[in-house]
Design an enzyme around this catalytic site. Structure first.
Site, PDB file in Angstrom:
ATOM      1  N   GLY A  94       0.821  -1.207   0.000  1.00  0.00           N
ATOM      2  CA  GLY A  94       0.000   0.000   0.000  1.00  0.00           C
ATOM      3  C   GLY A  94       0.850   1.249   0.000  1.00  0.00           C
ATOM      4  N   GLU A  95       0.223   2.358  -0.369  1.00  0.00           N
ATOM      5  CA  GLU A  95       0.920   3.643  -0.360  1.00  0.00           C
ATOM      6  C   GLU A  95      -0.076   4.736  -0.033  1.00  0.00           C
ATOM      7  OE1 GLU A  95       3.908   6.385  -3.075  1.00  0.00           O
ATOM      8  OE2 GLU A  95       3.340   4.392  -3.782  1.00  0.00           O
ATOM      9  N   ASP A 140     -11.392   7.888  24.686  1.00  0.00           N
ATOM     10  CA  ASP A 140     -10.094   7.813  25.359  1.00  0.00           C
ATOM     11  C   ASP A 140      -9.005   8.673  24.745  1.00  0.00           C
ATOM     12  OD1 ASP A 140     -11.582   5.834  26.559  1.00  0.00           O
ATOM     13  OD2 ASP A 140      -9.844   4.592  26.970  1.00  0.00           O
TER      14      ASP A 140
END
Lengths: 372, 236
Positions: free
Chosen positions: B19-20, B138
Site C-alpha cells: 500500500g501507499e 479515550d
C-alpha cells in the site's frame, strides 16, 4: 577567510560565546561529508582527548554565559576554557575550539552515547550507564530522592546542586526561545518536561543541554500542531546563545557552521525520540487547577493567578517527573493560599477534589517554595 | 528494537509493498518476533521524508503519539518503532491485518456478485463503532476521512468540528455495505489546500435535499457557505 582571520585576531573576547555543537576536527578536513550515523557511535570522553590535544591553546576563565547558569563551586579540572589565539591548520581554515560551557564537559561536538537500539562497543562506561534504571516505556513517576541519587550525571561528577542549576539554565533558555518563536506557554512547558525526562536518562556531561533543548522545542511544536520552521528555530537559538544578531554570526564561524548546527539538532531530535521511547505526551496542571478552583467559585481571583504562576515557575523543577498534574495543581493552590493568608480548608472537600493527600500537598508546596 | 533492525534491512531484500498513502509506504514482512501475537507477518509503515528536509514529519509524530496511547481490540496495534539513523527513515511496525473494508466490499462486488450478508454487516459495523467509540472517549480524536465520507460541515470549510463527523462517515460506510457502492461519490477538487468541493456537496443535496439556514442555523458561520452560497443555491 582572511577577514575572519583578522577579526578573530583583533578581538580575543569573541570566543566567550558558546557554541558547543561544533566538532573542531571537522574543520581541518577537506571532506566535509560526515555520516550522520557517527553521532551515535561517538564517545563522550573524546572531550578529554581534545583537551589534551589542544591544551596549549587555552587559558582558563570563569565568565557567565547569557545568564543561563548561576553557580559557584566548580572542580578545577572542569573549568571553562577560553581560546587565546587563532589556530591555523594547513588548510588555512579557521578552527573553532572545543568549548566547555558552564564548567562541565558539554560535548561541544555532541558526542552522545548510542541509543538503545544502536549499542556500540566504543561507548564510554559513563555513557553506557546513562539509562540505568529509567528504561521503562512510559514516563514513570519517581521520588525526588530517586531522581537525585540515580541521575546519570551523578556518575560523571555532577552533583545535585549543580544539576539543578543546569536544569534552570535550559529552562530559562527554552522560555526565551519559545517566546521569541511565539509559541504558547503549554508547548514551552512540554519542551521543558521532555528535557527533564531526557536528563534523568542521559548525563549532562555527555549531552549539550542547549542543543537538546532546541531540538526538544522544535519537536514539541510539531507534536502539538504548532510547527516552526527548523531554520527559524536554529537562527533564534543561535542568536540567544551568542547574544548577537544572526547576520553577524557568519563572520565568526566557518562557512558551513549553520548546516552543521542543523544536522546536530536533527540528530538530537532523533536521540530525544529514542531515549524517551517516543513518549511525548505531557499533561500539565493548568486544567485541573482552574477546573477545581472554578468548581469552588474561586475563578477570576488573585488565588488562581498566583497558583497558575507557581505552576509555571514549577516547570523548572523536577516536579513533573514526581507527581501527577492534579497533585502539582493542589500543591500550587495550597502554596498560593498560604501566601495570601487564605484558609482553603474552609472549602469543603477541596483536597478530595484534587485527589491528593496532606503529605503530597506538603511535598509539592515545599519543592515549589525552594524555587524562590 | 533488534527485530525492527532486521525488518528494516529485510525491506530491501524480501518484502512486498502492499500500500501507499500520502505520507507513507506499507510493506508486508515476515517475522519470527515473539512480540507479534497473531501472525507471522508484520505490516511496516515507512514514512516518506518530510518536505522541509530530514526532520521527522509532524504527521508521523502525531500518529505515533496517538498509537502509543491506544490499546483496543478494534484498533490496529503498534508493536515497534524504529529510526534508521543513516537515512533518517522512520518505520512503524504493526500487527498485520489481512483485510480491510474496501477489500471485503470489492470481493462481494467483483467475485461473489451479491450483497454482504446482514450478519456480517452487523458484525463489521459493531467493530467499527466499538473502535471509534474508544478513540472518541479515550483519545478525544477525530478520524479525518477521504472525501466520499466527509461530513457537510467539513466540505463547507469548518475549522472546528466534533466527533459527529465520524458518525457521518460511519453512515456512509453502512450504506456502502448495503449497496456495495459509495453513497456520495463526488469528484474531488485538488486545486488548493482546502478547495470548495461543490460536486461532492451536490451529490449529498441530490439525496438529502438542499441545506438552508432554517434547517441548520450555524451554516452562516461556515467559510464556504459565506463565499459560495450562490454556487450552492445555483445547483438546485
Amino acid at each position: 577567510m582572511s577577514f575572519v582571520r583578522n577579526y578573530q585576531a583583533e578581538d580575543r573576547s569573541l570566543h566567550s560565546g558558546y557554541w558547543s555543537t561544533f566538532d573542531g576536527n571537522n574543520y581541518g578536513n577537506n571532506n566535509r561529508k560526515r555520516s550522520r550515523n557517527n553521532y551515535y557511535n561517538r564517545n563522550c570522553n573524546i572531550y578529554n582527548d581534545n583537551r589534551t590535544k589542544f591544551g596549549d591553546h587555552f587559558n582558563f576563565y570563569n565568565a557567565d554565559h547569557a545568564n543561563y547558569a548561576r553557580y559557584d563551586a566548580v572542580r578545577s579540572s572542569l573549568k571553562r576554557r577560553k581560546y587565546s589565539a587563532p589556530v591555523w591548520q594547513e588548510s588555512q581554515q579557521y578552527y573553532v575550539p572545543p568549548m566547555v560551557h558552564d564548567n562541565i564537559p558539554s560535548a561541544y561536538n555532541f558526542q552522545g552515547p548510542p541509543t538503545r537500539s544502536d549499542g556500540d562497543a566504543s561507548t564510554s562506561a559513563s555513557c553506557k550507564r546513562d539509562c540505568s534504571i529509567f528504561e521503562d516505556d512510559k514516563p514513570v513517576f519517581m521520588s525526588r530522592d530517586e531522581i537525585d541519587r540515580h541521575s546519570p550525571s551523578r556518575k560523571d561528577g555532577i552533583d545535585v546542586h549543580h544539576e539543578t542549576h543546569l536544569r534552570y539554565s535550559y529552562c530559562a533558555f527554552l522560555q526565551n526561545l519559545g517566546m521569541r518563536l511565539e509559541l504558547p506557554q503549554n508547548i514551552i512547558g512540554t519542551a521543558m518536561v521532555l528535557c527533564h525526562r531526557f536528563f534523568v536518562r542521559r548525563s549532562h556531561a555527555c549531552h549539550d543541554r542547549f542543543l537538546i533543548a532546541t531540538a526538544a522545542l522544535f519537536l514539541t511544536a510539531k507534536s502539538e500542531e504548532a510547527p516552526r520552521h527548523l531554520n527559524n528555530v536554529l537562527r533564534t537559538s543561535s542568536e540567544i546563545l551568542y547574544k548577537q544578531d544572526f547576520a553577524l554570526l557568519s563572520y565568526r564561524f566557518p562557512v558551513d557552521w549553520f548546516e552543521q548546527y542543523r544536522e546536530r539538532v536533527l540528530e538530537a531530535e532523533q536521540l530525544i525520540l529514542t531515549t524517551l521511547n517516543f513518549e511525548l505526551n505531557v499533561q500539565h496542571p493548568y486544567v485541573p487547577l482552574t477546573s477545581v478552583l472554578n468548581k469552588l467559585g474561586l475563578s477570576k481571583t488573585v488565588l488562581v493567578n498566583l497558583a497558575l504562576n507557581l505552576v509555571s515557575e514549577g516547570l523548572r523543577s523536577s516536579l513533573w517527573l514526581q507527581f501527577k498534574p492534579h497533585h502539582i495543581a493542589a500543591g500550587a493552590a495550597y502554596l498560593a493560599a498560604k501566601f495570601l493568608n487564605m484558609d482553603l480548608a474552609a472549602y469543603q472537600n477541596i483536597w478530595q477534589e484534587f485527589q491528593t493527600t496532606p503529605s503530597i500537598l506538603q511535598d509539592v508546596s515545599q519543592q515549589l517554595m525552594e524555587l524562590f | 528494537m533488534n527485530d525492527t533492525n532486521r525488518w528494516t534491512t529485510t525491506l530491501d531484500i524480501w518484502s512486498s509493498k502492499i500500500g501507499e498513502g500520502t505520507y507513507d509506504l506499507i510493506f508486508l514482512v515476515r517475522t519470527e518476533s515473539p512480540a507479534v501475537t497473531h501472525s507471522k507477518f508484520v505490516g511496516i509503515k515507512k514514512f516518506k521524508q518530510s518536505k522541509d528536509g530530514n526532520d521527522i514529519s509532524p504527521t508521523a509524530i502525531r500518529e505515533i503519539m496517538l498509537l502509543k496511547k491506544i490499546t483496543h481490540e478494534n484498533v490496529v496495534k503498534l508493536i515497534n518503532i524504529h529510526i534508521n539513523h543513516v537515512n533518517m527513515s522512520l518505520y512503524l511496525a504493526f500487527n498485520y491485518v489481512e483485510h480491510n473494508l474496501y477489500e471485503i466490499i470489492r470481493h462481494h462486488m467483483d467475485k461473489l456478485n451479491h450483497s454482504i450478508n446482514q450478519y456480517t454487516i452487523k458484525s463489521l459495523l459493531w467493530q467499527l463503532l466499538n473502535g471509534l467509540s474508544y478513540l472518541h472517549r479515550d483519545t478525544n480524536m477525530q478520524v479525518v476521512v477521504t472525501i466520499w465520507y466527509r461530513a457537510p460541515e467539513l466540505l463547507l470549510g469548518a475549522k472546528h468540528y466534533t466527533s459527529v463527523v465520524d458518525m457521518w462517515a460511519v453512515g456512509c460506510i453502512f450504506a456502502q455495505f448495503l449497496t456495495l457502492k459509495p453513497l456520495f461519490q463526488g469528484v474531488e477538487v485538488k486545486a488548493t489546500s482546502n478547495p470548495f468541493q461543490l460536486d461532492k456537496l451536490d451529490k449529498i443535496f441530490k439525496i438529502l435535499d438542499h441545506l438552508t439556514l432554517e434547517k441548520w442555523s450555524s451554516l452562516a458561520s461556515l467559510p464556504h457557505w459565506q463565499q459560495d452560497v450562490r454556487h450552492i443555491q445555483g445547483h438546485k
